[in-house]
Design a protein around this motif. Structure first.
Motif, PDB file in Angstrom:
ATOM      1  N   UNK A  64     -50.430  31.365 -30.692  1.00 42.00           N
ATOM      2  CA  UNK A  64     -50.808  30.144 -31.409  1.00 42.00           C
ATOM      3  C   UNK A  64     -52.260  29.758 -31.159  1.00 42.00           C
ATOM      4  N   UNK A  65     -52.928  30.459 -30.254  1.00 44.25           N
ATOM      5  CA  UNK A  65     -54.329  30.184 -29.936  1.00 44.25           C
ATOM      6  C   UNK A  65     -55.212  30.885 -30.969  1.00 44.25           C
ATOM      7  N   UNK A  66     -55.761  30.117 -31.900  1.00 43.19           N
ATOM      8  CA  UNK A  66     -56.568  30.694 -32.984  1.00 43.19           C
ATOM      9  C   UNK A  66     -57.771  31.464 -32.455  1.00 43.19           C
ATOM     10  N   UNK A  67     -58.375  30.992 -31.371  1.00 35.26           N
ATOM     11  CA  UNK A  67     -59.533  31.684 -30.793  1.00 35.26           C
ATOM     12  C   UNK A  67     -59.128  33.067 -30.291  1.00 35.26           C
ATOM     13  N   UNK A  68     -57.986  33.154 -29.627  1.00 32.71           N
ATOM     14  CA  UNK A  68     -57.507  34.436 -29.108  1.00 32.71           C
ATOM     15  C   UNK A  68     -57.153  35.393 -30.244  1.00 32.71           C
ATOM     16  N   UNK A  69     -56.463  34.895 -31.258  1.00 34.01           N
ATOM     17  CA  UNK A  69     -56.080  35.750 -32.388  1.00 34.01           C
ATOM     18  C   UNK A  69     -57.323  36.177 -33.166  1.00 34.01           C
ATOM     19  N   UNK A  70     -58.308  35.288 -33.300  1.00 36.83           N
ATOM     20  CA  UNK A  70     -59.550  35.657 -33.983  1.00 36.83           C
ATOM     21  C   UNK A  70     -60.311  36.734 -33.216  1.00 36.83           C
ATOM     22  N   UNK A  71     -60.287  36.687 -31.889  1.00 37.40           N
ATOM     23  CA  UNK A  71     -60.935  37.734 -31.088  1.00 37.40           C
ATOM     24  C   UNK A  71     -60.231  39.070 -31.311  1.00 37.40           C
ATOM     25  N   UNK A  72     -58.902  39.056 -31.370  1.00 34.41           N
ATOM     26  CA  UNK A  72     -58.151  40.274 -31.660  1.00 34.41           C
ATOM     27  C   UNK A  72     -58.460  40.752 -33.077  1.00 34.41           C
ATOM     28  N   UNK A  73     -58.527  39.834 -34.007  1.00 35.71           N
ATOM     29  CA  UNK A  73     -58.871  40.178 -35.392  1.00 35.71           C
ATOM     30  C   UNK A  73     -60.212  40.903 -35.442  1.00 35.71           C
ATOM     31  N   UNK A  74     -61.214  40.388 -34.751  1.00 37.24           N
ATOM     32  CA  UNK A  74     -62.547  41.018 -34.757  1.00 37.24           C
ATOM     33  C   UNK A  74     -62.500  42.414 -34.153  1.00 37.24           C
ATOM     34  N   UNK A  75     -61.771  42.575 -33.052  1.00 36.65           N
ATOM     35  CA  UNK A  75     -61.662  43.895 -32.420  1.00 36.65           C
ATOM     36  C   UNK A  75     -60.924  44.865 -33.341  1.00 36.65           C
ATOM     37  N   UNK A  76     -59.834  44.422 -33.909  1.00 36.93           N
ATOM     38  CA  UNK A  76     -59.049  45.272 -34.800  1.00 36.93           C
ATOM     39  C   UNK A  76     -59.857  45.636 -36.040  1.00 36.93           C
ATOM     40  N   UNK A  77     -60.576  44.675 -36.581  1.00 33.50           N
ATOM     41  CA  UNK A  77     -61.422  44.909 -37.755  1.00 33.50           C
ATOM     42  C   UNK A  77     -62.468  45.984 -37.455  1.00 33.50           C
ATOM     43  N   UNK A  78     -63.100  45.902 -36.296  1.00 33.97           N
ATOM     44  CA  UNK A  78     -64.121  46.886 -35.925  1.00 33.97           C
ATOM     45  C   UNK A  78     -63.513  48.291 -35.852  1.00 33.97           C
ATOM     46  N   UNK A  79     -62.341  48.418 -35.252  1.00 37.77           N
ATOM     47  CA  UNK A  79     -61.687  49.720 -35.166  1.00 37.77           C
ATOM     48  C   UNK A  79     -61.291  50.219 -36.556  1.00 37.77           C
ATOM     49  N   UNK A  80     -60.804  49.327 -37.392  1.00 37.78           N
ATOM     50  CA  UNK A  80     -60.387  49.729 -38.729  1.00 37.78           C
ATOM     51  C   UNK A  80     -61.581  50.175 -39.575  1.00 37.78           C
ATOM     52  N   UNK A  81     -62.726  49.533 -39.402  1.00 38.34           N
ATOM     53  CA  UNK A  81     -63.930  49.929 -40.142  1.00 38.34           C
ATOM     54  C   UNK A  81     -64.426  51.302 -39.689  1.00 38.34           C
ATOM     55  N   UNK A  82     -64.263  51.620 -38.417  1.00 40.60           N
ATOM     56  CA  UNK A  82     -64.740  52.890 -37.865  1.00 40.60           C
ATOM     57  C   UNK A  82     -63.782  54.054 -38.130  1.00 40.60           C
ATOM     58  N   UNK A  83     -62.507  53.763 -38.291  1.00 39.84           N
ATOM     59  CA  UNK A  83     -61.493  54.813 -38.380  1.00 39.84           C
ATOM     60  C   UNK A  83     -60.593  54.579 -39.591  1.00 39.84           C
ATOM     61  N   UNK A  84     -60.897  55.224 -40.732  1.00 35.88           N
ATOM     62  CA  UNK A  84     -60.102  55.017 -41.952  1.00 35.88           C
ATOM     63  C   UNK A  84     -58.623  55.365 -41.791  1.00 35.88           C
ATOM     64  N   UNK A  85     -58.314  56.368 -40.969  1.00 34.81           N
ATOM     65  CA  UNK A  85     -56.906  56.717 -40.761  1.00 34.81           C
ATOM     66  C   UNK A  85     -56.167  55.598 -40.030  1.00 34.81           C
ATOM     67  N   UNK A  86     -56.803  55.035 -39.018  1.00 38.41           N
ATOM     68  CA  UNK A  86     -56.214  53.906 -38.294  1.00 38.41           C
ATOM     69  C   UNK A  86     -56.076  52.703 -39.234  1.00 38.41           C
ATOM     70  N   UNK A  87     -57.086  52.444 -40.044  1.00 38.02           N
ATOM     71  CA  UNK A  87     -57.037  51.333 -41.001  1.00 38.02           C
ATOM     72  C   UNK A  87     -55.870  51.515 -41.959  1.00 38.02           C
TER      73      UNK A  87
END
Length: 131
Positions: A64-87
């Protein structure tokens, strides 16, 4: 919001929520199973990146912590941008989660506080006003 960012936010939210689901209550639901698989896949992908692992841990501890979920979102987004198969895999699991909930809101504004994911065509008739 671009499609990768939307999928990353949905994935981050589902993963964080899956971590706190009660196994006894939710394990039989296919949406919980999909979210758990997504969480495990993200964990495996983040291994060795302490910043990403910490973001995942914080979001899972406090979904429920928006700051924590947003940090995960940013990390996940970075990995997804770098790795099309993972995305592609994250998107597939998010879509599967939506379908496992009858196709109507497995990932919705109730789960993702800032994004509504719509899987179908939207038609508007008459006057439409945005404010």
């Amino acid at each position: 919001m671009d499609p990768i960012s939307t999928a990353a936010l949905a994935g981050a939210t589902l993963a964080a929520t899956a971590a706190l689901q009660s196994v006894g209550e939710e394990a039989g639901r296919s949406s919980w199973t999909v979210a758990s698989r997504l969480l495990e896949r993200i964990r495996r992908r983040f291994v060795g990146n302490h910043e990403a692992e910490d973001a995942l841990a914080r979001a899972c501890e406090s979904p429920d912590d928006e700051t924590a979920v947003n940090a995960l979102h940013r990390a996940l987004y970075a990995y997804m941008r770098q790795d099309p198969d993972f995305a592609h895999e994250v998107r597939r699991l998010v879509d599967e989660s939506v379908r496992s909930n009858g196709g109507v809101g497995g990932v919705s504004a109730a789960v993702i506080k800032n994004v509504q994911v719509n899987q179908g065509k939207v038609e508007v008739a008459g006057d439409l006003n945005f404010s």
